[in-house]
Design a protein around this motif. Structure first.
Motif, PDB file in Angstrom:
ATOM      1  N   LEU A 148     -12.331  21.790 -29.644  1.00 58.69           N
ATOM      2  CA  LEU A 148     -11.057  21.197 -29.188  1.00 58.69           C
ATOM      3  C   LEU A 148     -10.009  21.291 -30.305  1.00 58.69           C
ATOM      4  O   LEU A 148      -9.117  20.434 -30.401  1.00 58.69           O
ATOM      5  CB  LEU A 148     -11.261  19.738 -28.768  1.00 58.69           C
ATOM      6  CG  LEU A 148     -12.141  19.482 -27.538  1.00 58.69           C
ATOM      7  CD1 LEU A 148     -12.254  17.974 -27.266  1.00 58.69           C
ATOM      8  CD2 LEU A 148     -11.597  20.169 -26.289  1.00 58.69           C
ATOM      9  N   HIS A 149     -10.093  22.332 -31.094  1.00 59.98           N
ATOM     10  CA  HIS A 149      -9.203  22.504 -32.251  1.00 59.98           C
ATOM     11  C   HIS A 149      -7.744  22.375 -31.848  1.00 59.98           C
ATOM     12  O   HIS A 149      -7.236  23.154 -31.057  1.00 59.98           O
ATOM     13  CB  HIS A 149      -9.447  23.878 -32.879  1.00 59.98           C
ATOM     14  CG  HIS A 149      -9.163  23.939 -34.360  1.00 59.98           C
ATOM     15  ND1 HIS A 149     -10.149  23.853 -35.316  1.00 59.98           N
ATOM     16  CD2 HIS A 149      -7.995  24.040 -35.044  1.00 59.98           C
ATOM     17  CE1 HIS A 149      -9.614  23.931 -36.529  1.00 59.98           C
ATOM     18  NE2 HIS A 149      -8.304  24.031 -36.397  1.00 59.98           N
ATOM     19  N   GLY A 150      -7.098  21.343 -32.376  1.00 63.42           N
ATOM     20  CA  GLY A 150      -5.660  21.190 -32.140  1.00 63.42           C
ATOM     21  C   GLY A 150      -5.285  20.560 -30.815  1.00 63.42           C
ATOM     22  O   GLY A 150      -4.090  20.383 -30.531  1.00 63.42           O
ATOM     23  N   VAL A 151      -6.259  20.195 -29.985  1.00 62.18           N
ATOM     24  CA  VAL A 151      -5.925  19.615 -28.672  1.00 62.18           C
ATOM     25  C   VAL A 151      -5.391  18.198 -28.855  1.00 62.18           C
ATOM     26  O   VAL A 151      -6.090  17.336 -29.396  1.00 62.18           O
ATOM     27  CB  VAL A 151      -7.159  19.611 -27.746  1.00 62.18           C
ATOM     28  CG1 VAL A 151      -6.883  18.819 -26.476  1.00 62.18           C
ATOM     29  CG2 VAL A 151      -7.578  21.041 -27.409  1.00 62.18           C
ATOM     30  N   PRO A 152      -4.149  17.922 -28.421  1.00 57.60           N
ATOM     31  CA  PRO A 152      -3.616  16.566 -28.541  1.00 57.60           C
ATOM     32  C   PRO A 152      -4.329  15.636 -27.560  1.00 57.60           C
ATOM     33  O   PRO A 152      -4.637  16.043 -26.439  1.00 57.60           O
ATOM     34  CB  PRO A 152      -2.135  16.715 -28.146  1.00 57.60           C
ATOM     35  CG  PRO A 152      -1.883  18.194 -28.072  1.00 57.60           C
ATOM     36  CD  PRO A 152      -3.194  18.847 -27.804  1.00 57.60           C
ATOM     37  N   VAL A 153      -4.562  14.409 -27.992  1.00 58.13           N
ATOM     38  CA  VAL A 153      -5.274  13.473 -27.113  1.00 58.13           C
ATOM     39  C   VAL A 153      -4.683  12.069 -27.255  1.00 58.13           C
ATOM     40  O   VAL A 153      -4.265  11.659 -28.342  1.00 58.13           O
ATOM     41  CB  VAL A 153      -6.797  13.507 -27.404  1.00 58.13           C
ATOM     42  CG1 VAL A 153      -7.106  13.029 -28.807  1.00 58.13           C
ATOM     43  CG2 VAL A 153      -7.578  12.693 -26.398  1.00 58.13           C
ATOM     44  N   GLY A 154      -4.608  11.351 -26.116  1.00 56.88           N
ATOM     45  CA  GLY A 154      -4.166   9.958 -26.102  1.00 56.88           C
ATOM     46  C   GLY A 154      -5.317   9.067 -25.679  1.00 56.88           C
ATOM     47  O   GLY A 154      -6.117   9.437 -24.818  1.00 56.88           O
ATOM     48  N   LEU A 155      -5.397   7.891 -26.300  1.00 53.65           N
ATOM     49  CA  LEU A 155      -6.503   6.977 -26.008  1.00 53.65           C
ATOM     50  C   LEU A 155      -5.981   5.705 -25.366  1.00 53.65           C
ATOM     51  O   LEU A 155      -5.069   5.065 -25.916  1.00 53.65           O
ATOM     52  CB  LEU A 155      -7.239   6.589 -27.299  1.00 53.65           C
ATOM     53  CG  LEU A 155      -8.198   7.560 -27.987  1.00 53.65           C
ATOM     54  CD1 LEU A 155      -9.209   8.113 -27.002  1.00 53.65           C
ATOM     55  CD2 LEU A 155      -7.503   8.660 -28.735  1.00 53.65           C
ATOM     56  N   LYS A 156      -6.559   5.331 -24.256  1.00 54.25           N
ATOM     57  CA  LYS A 156      -6.240   4.048 -23.628  1.00 54.25           C
ATOM     58  C   LYS A 156      -6.407   2.930 -24.648  1.00 54.25           C
ATOM     59  O   LYS A 156      -7.395   2.928 -25.411  1.00 54.25           O
ATOM     60  CB  LYS A 156      -7.177   3.840 -22.441  1.00 54.25           C
ATOM     61  CG  LYS A 156      -6.944   2.557 -21.664  1.00 54.25           C
ATOM     62  CD  LYS A 156      -7.907   2.489 -20.477  1.00 54.25           C
ATOM     63  CE  LYS A 156      -7.719   1.249 -19.632  1.00 54.25           C
ATOM     64  NZ  LYS A 156      -8.645   1.213 -18.476  1.00 54.25           N
ATOM     65  N   ARG A 176     -16.096  11.374 -31.802  1.00 52.33           N
ATOM     66  CA  ARG A 176     -16.538  12.648 -31.232  1.00 52.33           C
ATOM     67  C   ARG A 176     -15.352  13.601 -31.024  1.00 52.33           C
ATOM     68  O   ARG A 176     -15.432  14.791 -31.332  1.00 52.33           O
ATOM     69  CB  ARG A 176     -17.253  12.392 -29.908  1.00 52.33           C
ATOM     70  CG  ARG A 176     -17.714  13.620 -29.174  1.00 52.33           C
ATOM     71  CD  ARG A 176     -18.954  14.220 -29.807  1.00 52.33           C
ATOM     72  NE  ARG A 176     -19.317  15.469 -29.142  1.00 52.33           N
ATOM     73  CZ  ARG A 176     -19.706  16.568 -29.769  1.00 52.33           C
ATOM     74  NH1 ARG A 176     -19.814  16.587 -31.085  1.00 52.33           N
ATOM     75  NH2 ARG A 176     -20.023  17.649 -29.097  1.00 52.33           N
ATOM     76  N   LEU A 177     -14.245  13.070 -30.520  1.00 53.34           N
ATOM     77  CA  LEU A 177     -13.056  13.897 -30.309  1.00 53.34           C
ATOM     78  C   LEU A 177     -12.573  14.487 -31.637  1.00 53.34           C
ATOM     79  O   LEU A 177     -12.232  15.669 -31.717  1.00 53.34           O
ATOM     80  CB  LEU A 177     -11.941  13.070 -29.652  1.00 53.34           C
ATOM     81  CG  LEU A 177     -12.120  12.817 -28.150  1.00 53.34           C
ATOM     82  CD1 LEU A 177     -11.220  11.665 -27.680  1.00 53.34           C
ATOM     83  CD2 LEU A 177     -11.794  14.089 -27.351  1.00 53.34           C
ATOM     84  N   ARG A 178     -12.551  13.680 -32.681  1.00 50.68           N
ATOM     85  CA  ARG A 178     -12.100  14.176 -33.994  1.00 50.68           C
ATOM     86  C   ARG A 178     -13.049  15.257 -34.516  1.00 50.68           C
ATOM     87  O   ARG A 178     -12.621  16.255 -35.083  1.00 50.68           O
ATOM     88  CB  ARG A 178     -12.061  13.028 -35.005  1.00 50.68           C
ATOM     89  CG  ARG A 178     -10.966  12.012 -34.749  1.00 50.68           C
ATOM     90  CD  ARG A 178     -10.751  11.217 -36.044  1.00 50.68           C
ATOM     91  NE  ARG A 178     -10.180   9.909 -35.825  1.00 50.68           N
ATOM     92  CZ  ARG A 178      -8.867   9.649 -35.800  1.00 50.68           C
ATOM     93  NH1 ARG A 178      -7.984  10.636 -35.932  1.00 50.68           N
ATOM     94  NH2 ARG A 178      -8.428   8.409 -35.636  1.00 50.68           N
ATOM     95  N   GLU A 179     -14.353  15.018 -34.321  1.00 51.73           N
ATOM     96  CA  GLU A 179     -15.364  15.974 -34.746  1.00 51.73           C
ATOM     97  C   GLU A 179     -15.165  17.328 -34.059  1.00 51.73           C
ATOM     98  O   GLU A 179     -15.466  18.380 -34.619  1.00 51.73           O
ATOM     99  CB  GLU A 179     -16.717  15.374 -34.333  1.00 51.73           C
ATOM    100  CG  GLU A 179     -17.962  16.014 -34.794  1.00 51.73           C
ATOM    101  CD  GLU A 179     -19.150  15.174 -34.283  1.00 51.73           C
ATOM    102  OE1 GLU A 179     -19.602  14.284 -35.020  1.00 51.73           O
ATOM    103  OE2 GLU A 179     -19.594  15.378 -33.127  1.00 51.73           O
ATOM    104  N   LEU A 180     -14.627  17.277 -32.832  1.00 53.16           N
ATOM    105  CA  LEU A 180     -14.391  18.505 -32.066  1.00 53.16           C
ATOM    106  C   LEU A 180     -13.038  19.134 -32.386  1.00 53.16           C
ATOM    107  O   LEU A 180     -12.662  20.141 -31.794  1.00 53.16           O
ATOM    108  CB  LEU A 180     -14.465  18.199 -30.557  1.00 53.16           C
ATOM    109  CG  LEU A 180     -15.843  17.802 -30.028  1.00 53.16           C
ATOM    110  CD1 LEU A 180     -15.716  17.181 -28.628  1.00 53.16           C
ATOM    111  CD2 LEU A 180     -16.760  19.020 -29.964  1.00 53.16           C
ATOM    112  N   GLY A 181     -12.263  18.492 -33.270  1.00 55.70           N
ATOM    113  CA  GLY A 181     -10.988  19.070 -33.678  1.00 55.70           C
ATOM    114  C   GLY A 181      -9.776  18.564 -32.915  1.00 55.70           C
ATOM    115  O   GLY A 181      -8.663  19.058 -33.112  1.00 55.70           O
ATOM    116  N   ALA A 182      -9.939  17.569 -32.025  1.00 51.21           N
ATOM    117  CA  ALA A 182      -8.788  17.036 -31.287  1.00 51.21           C
ATOM    118  C   ALA A 182      -7.888  16.234 -32.230  1.00 51.21           C
ATOM    119  O   ALA A 182      -8.354  15.700 -33.242  1.00 51.21           O
ATOM    120  CB  ALA A 182      -9.267  16.151 -30.140  1.00 51.21           C
TER     121      ALA A 182
END
Lengths: 434, 434
Positions: free
Chosen positions: A71-79, A110-116
């Motif tokens: 998920l390198h570079g994928v922007p993500v928002g968390l509830k 986990r998201l950070r580990e995947l590059g998000a």
């Protein structure tokens, strides 16, 4: 709108690997889109602009050294019921506003580990129950985006982030996805650990994700689960489906007609579809869900409600108070019924690839409510995977959605079926507020 | 007393195989012993004399054709909450008296499959709670045999049957075993399916067995579980043990002194024993057990108590009524505590082969009660295996017992440890009423 905001998830690491895209450019474009649309949408509680840009630079350096993550570079928002280290988890509840989380929730780690790249926290109804968040529906500002994952759904609809995370205890992922015209996927119960997520009802809470397409949902789901093979693009066999009559009868006429039209399109494309009734009364399933959810809410909030009663919204407070009236015997009966009904429904669901029904009884209602949870809570109770697929617009331009549900544990199979269905349906344009 | 009544369990099929014993002779001797002692002991609700003799003849024919089963010819009594096809499961509760069970309980089917001969049903307290059964303690007719598996314990003590089956939801196997001077073994929770057993509290009910020796208990347990290797006779390594100080402080002085004496004997024989406290207050464990048991009893009996309130004994009725007052939140908290405490106690128990404590706070009290459940209920809550070993007599000739407890799932290891302990202790004579 910047073309980078339309990239499918798997294109992001692919282009970074080919040096056609930098994470910093993508995050800059994303932050600009948020800046442009946020005054109308109000999807975010807090945006960690500096943190996101710093992380983008780090990921660019990593890519330059040859390492590109799934998920390198994928922007993500968390509830905002999900812990992000260093930010408060406010949950729309004033007493929580001042305490930064010590550590990332398991899903965030986990998201950070995947590059998000974590953009920030999205609005939730108070403590993920039913008192509305400030967020507007990107299709019509006078309508609810649905709840409780209001901001997560609206952010994806407004092209503010291609991936967000929410939670569902009754209908809080698939319903806002339906109202906002995006894909919402709630995998099977316990698909991912809930560490670092504020609970609403222990035995019903699920994590779920929002994306713009089924393929994006599948890509993110498979990466999060660490399944080794990324089976996207997804398979193309026409599925065998049941269309659930019980819910057509409970739906608004326009929604029921829409589902019949969706079923017709699927049939024309080769799907085998039978109209069927559930082997058990929907209202029994809903009553069991209700007793379990309210009892668990009552237990969770017992001390807090005594300490800070005025911090509670009227809907949450009333639900907690009702939950405290439930006798243990009623809860025990409800739990036993849940087990029995799960077995019954599992054998019903095992006859087909998936069942289809409307995700909600109607399109998004006005902002005094977050909508009707009946069509979603049944599947949350059973812990089965459920996915909401945008499938059309009402005559006045609000999204309509089809819900697909499969047997417990058949999450990946459901994604394949949903991808087939998605290809048959016309895709929605971006909403007016995007 | 007929010498056949003293045979160890594994000697029964062995002698039958060698044509030194017929099942019919053994069952005749057993029925004579029951006839002789039953007027004083009152262990049985119903004896299926004809059925037992018919089954004995069938098993003799089977043996003549060369087939000898692991429990071939072993007489067995079933607590009257366990279904035996064709006999009513009365459970000491008048409304159930007239309905013969349609099928054998799973444990009864398994016993028959192993060649055991069902003698009949043994007395239970009402519905396996605390209203006394008519059974007397074979060591002193004015004393309780303990409950709730009163008849099963007394029958083995009175040499009426070498093997009986009971159930334990608080202390109903190991406590009557202690009071009656026999071995009582409650394996880990869910060791055997409860189909065909009247429930008292769903999440706490265990099946358990009564025998005259640890080796008999091991022989029957291993056969019931279908473990392939019958590891009897059992191993002889001196064990590592904790002696639990918390319970010594709660016990009557004579019992506490007895346990210290038992520990001294074990030490002299090579065991390494430390005095230790539980890592959690005994009263917290007991409160959690109490809330869960009463809630489940309240739920189970809700309709029945409304229909036939007068059929209830005062102790059962009051427990059910209290259970109906428990709010769902309290039950949820108790269940979460149970999980947390189980993890804590498991790591405590993992430091040794077993812990030892008195099985009960004192010897058998008078017949107005079935005794004190505190020393046993802790282990029922945790689902750990527990075994009561007769370990001496009081100054006025009542049995004293040592309870051995091991980690969840370590049932066989506990049997090995108990066999070692049993060899160190002097064996009790048969009781006066045998």
């Amino acid at each position: 709108m910047n073309q980078l905001l339309h990239l499918p998830l798997r294109e992001i690491p692919a282009r970074i690997r080919q040096r056609q895209l930098s994470v910093s450019d993508l995050i800059q474009a994303t932050l600009q889109q948020i800046e442009r649309t946020e005054p109308d949408v109000q999807a975010w509680v807090e945006i960690d602009r500096d943190g996101a840009l710093r992380e983008a630079e780090r990921l660019d350096r990593l890519a330059a050294r040859g390492t590109v993550l799934p998920l390198h570079g994928v922007p993500v928002g968390l509830k905002d019921v999900i812990d992000v280290a260093g930010l408060p988890t406010r949950a729309g509840f004033a007493p929580l506003a001042d305490h930064p989380a010590q550590a990332d929730a398991a899903i965030v780690a986990r998201l950070r580990e995947l590059g998000a790249v974590v953009l920030g926290k999205t609005h939730t109804t108070q403590l993920a129950f039913a008192d509305p968040a400030p967020t507007r529906n990107p299709w019509a500002p006078d309508r609810t985006p649905g709840g409780s994952s209001s901001g997560s759904a609206a952010a994806v609809a407004a092209r503010q982030s291609p991936l967000t995370v929410g939670t569902q205890t009754a209908g809080s992922v698939v319903r806002p996805a339906a109202y906002c015209g995006v894909v919402g996927f709630k995998p099977s119960l316990d698909w991912f650990p809930l560490d670092g997520v504020i609970p609403l009802a222990w035995s019903l809470d699920h994590l779920g994700i929002f994306t713009r397409s089924v393929e994006d949902a599948a890509y993110a789901y498979v990466a999060l689960c660490a399944h080794q093979r990324l089976e996207v693009p997804l398979a193309t066999e026409p599925p065998r489906l049941f269309l659930l009559v019980d819910f057509l009868e409970l739906a608004e006429p326009e929604v029921a007609a829409h589902l019949q039209d969706v079923a017709r399109r699927f049939r024309e494309a080769g799907a085998r579809i039978e109209e069927r009734r559930l082997p058990v009364d929907v209202h029994l399933l809903l009553a069991v869900h209700h007793v379990i959810m309210l009892s668990e809410m009552g237990a969770l909030h017992q001390q807090m409600l005594e300490r800070v009663p005025d911090a509670y919204g009227p809907r949450l407070r009333s639900a907690v108070e009702v939950g405290q009236l439930v006798p243990a015997g009623a809860l025990l009966h409800a739990r036993r019924l849940r087990r029995r009904l799960s077995t019954l429904l599992d054998s019903f669901l095992s006859q087909v690839d998936a069942v289809i029904l409307p995700t909600a009884s109607g399109p998004a209602p006005d902002r005094s409510t977050t909508g009707d949870r009946r069509f979603q809570a049944v599947w949350t109770l059973l812990g089965t995977p459920a996915l909401s697929l945008p499938s059309g617009l009402t005559h006045d331009g609000l999204p309509l959605a089809t819900q697909l549900v499969a047997r417990f544990g058949h999450d990946r199979h459901l994604l394949h079926v949903a991808a087939w269905c998605e290809r048959i349906l016309p895709s929605l344009p971006p909403p007016p507020l995007a």
